[in-house]
Every structure is written in C-alpha cells, then in structure tokens.
Write an enzyme that holds these catalytic residues in place. Structure first.
Site, PDB file in Angstrom:
ATOM      1  N   TYR A   1     -18.541   1.568   3.270  1.00  0.00           N
ATOM      2  CA  TYR A   1     -18.119   0.178   3.466  1.00  0.00           C
ATOM      3  C   TYR A   1     -18.452  -0.662   2.233  1.00  0.00           C
ATOM      4  O   TYR A   1     -17.596  -1.410   1.731  1.00  0.00           O
ATOM      5  CB  TYR A   1     -18.796  -0.383   4.711  1.00  0.00           C
TER       6      TYR A   1
ATOM      7  N   SER B   1     -16.538  -9.027   1.730  1.00  0.00           N
ATOM      8  CA  SER B   1     -17.634  -9.139   2.688  1.00  0.00           C
ATOM      9  C   SER B   1     -18.860  -9.590   1.920  1.00  0.00           C
ATOM     10  O   SER B   1     -18.871  -9.553   0.678  1.00  0.00           O
ATOM     11  CB  SER B   1     -17.904  -7.774   3.337  1.00  0.00           C
TER      12      SER B   1
END
Length: 283
Positions: free
Chosen positions: A156, A143
């Site tokens: 995350y 990401s």
C-alpha cells in the site's frame, strides 16, 4: 457559483467511500459526472442518488488496472459529453497486513495494479482530453501513507508513495509545457470507509490466514483512526480543487503526520512501531 459548475468530472471508484461522496459533492456544485467502479451495484446506487440530486450521469463498469479498458473508457466519456475537464483518480484498495518477509507476490501485483497503475492509466488516458478542454484538472488520490511508511503495509505504501511521485512529476511537466491543466495530489488521513474491512475480506477470500493481531489492528483502525465522514473529506478535496491547491491534505491527522515526518524523518518509524505494539497489546 462554483467553478466546478458545468464541468465534466470523471470519478473512479465511485461505488462507495470517498468516490461516492465526491460524486455527490460534485453534483451539489453543478458538475456533470462520469462515474466508474468494478462494483456495479454500488455504482448504480451512487448514480441513482446523483441523478435524484439533478446531475447528468454517465456510468461504466471499469477495472482501472486494465489499461485497454481505461483507454476505451476515456474515449467513451469524451464521446458522450464532447469534453472532459476533470478526472478524480480515486479507485483503490488496501491490501497488505503482513510484513515484507511474509507477503506474497500476488499482494504486490494486485495492490500496485489498482492503486498505482490505475492512477497512471486514468491520468494518461484522460490527459489529452483535459488539455483540449482548455481548463483541465487531474486529481490523484494518494494517502498519508504517501509520505509516511508504515509496518505491514509495504504494498500500500509503495503504491501511494508512487502516486505522489507520479502526480508531482506530472504537475511539473504541465507547468513546463504551459498546458492548461492543473494537477493535485490528495493525501487523506483516517476517513470512515470500508477500505480496512475490505482488506480482511479479501484476505479471507484468497485463503490467507488472518491473525488475531491483524484483527486487533483492524478494530483499532475502525474505532480510533478512520473517523472523518467521507462527505467531509469530499468537501475538503473539492474545495482544494477549486482553490487550485497542488497538495490537498484531508484531516488534522494527515496534517500532523506530515509535520512529524518532515521534522523527525529518522525517529518517526520508531514511534510507529511502539504505537502499533500498544495497539496490538504488546509491550
């Protein structure tokens, strides 16, 4: 003809979002597919649509956080097709939404189990088959939060930074050993998927209180940040794989953030805090 044509490509998290779009993009380029997800209904829909486009498809319900299940899955795919060329370790969840002080251990366990160990499981389980193919490729989805830390997303960010580190290490090892396996890490920016909405839903299912500030942040993500169609993201990813790029940035936002973090490593956290305060209606 696409270099993906005829290859056996494994896609985890294929029931929706980028995973589903990857399945369709690989189908259009002539790949044979092994698709998995924990969402059996979404997986079946992806498989049916890929078959309608002419793909050979193998499907299985697989929880990527379950090591034994992924190891068995790799053997099943290799047994079905006789060879495996590519694995797209895409399955992931958002999680988080709270500060480190507020976060429960359960959140870290759940997010790291899927996002980080899911990638480790998929890479290690399929790697011997990719080496044996003589033309393998590991594609691990991180990401922009794999190089940019963000408040209230510690679980995350930890998982996605971990995916980046693991993937870059694996690439160095494949190069050092001379194995016929390319390795790519993917850093998507804001892609229009259900990942942010699913975070809210999961929190509610776990009985975790969702604040007005968190709901406001979700609206900001959906309306202003998660804008690239998943189909476009998938094209960029597969183009990068065909070009043999070790690092695939998906979207201008991912590219701009990458540059800002490199140029201003000390100052970007301050800017992020100010942006989030504005988005939440703060000072």
């Amino acid at each position: 003809m696409s270099s993906v044509h005829g290859k056996v490509a494994v896609v985890t998290g294929a029931g929706s979002g980028i995973g589903r779009a990857l399945a369709f993009e690989l189908t259009r380029r002539g790949a044979r597919l092994a698709l998995s997800d924990v969402d059996e209904l979404g997986l079946a829909e992806t498989a049916d649509r890929a078959k309608a486009l002419g793909a050979q498809v193998h499907t299985a319900r697989v929880d990527v956080g379950d090591r034994a299940a992924v190891l068995a899955y790799a053997e099943a795919v290799a047994g079905h097709f006789g060879v495996v060329h590519q694995v797209y370790n895409n399955a992931g969840i958002a999680g988080g939404g709270r500060t480190v002080l507020e976060s429960e251990w359960e959140v870290y366990d759940r997010v790291l189990r899927v996002n980080l160990f899911g990638v480790l499981h998929g890479s290690k389980a399929f790697l011997p088959h990719l080496v044996a193919s003589g033309d393998g490729h590991v594609v691990n989805v991180s990401s922009l939060n794999g190089y940019m830390a963000q408040p209230s997303l510690s679980a995350y960010c930890t998982s996605k930074f971990g995916v980046r580190g693991f993937t870059e290490t694996l690439r160095a090892e494949m190069l050092a050993a001379g194995h016929p396996v390319q390795v790519s890490v993917v850093h998507p920016g804001g892609v229009r998927t259900n990942i942010a909405n699913n975070t809210l839903r999961e929190a509610e299912e776990l009985g975790i209180e969702v604040t007005d500030e968190q709901r406001a942040r979700l609206r900001t993500y959906n309306e202003k940040l998660l804008r690239m169609p998943a189909e476009q993201a998938a094209r960029i990813v597969v183009d990068g794989v065909e070009a043999g790029r070790p690092r695939i940035l998906v979207g201008n936002d991912a590219k701009v953030v990458d540059l800002l973090v490199r140029l201003f490593p000390r100052r970007y956290p301050q800017w992020l805090v100010r942006l989030e305060q504005r988005a939440a209606g703060g000072r």
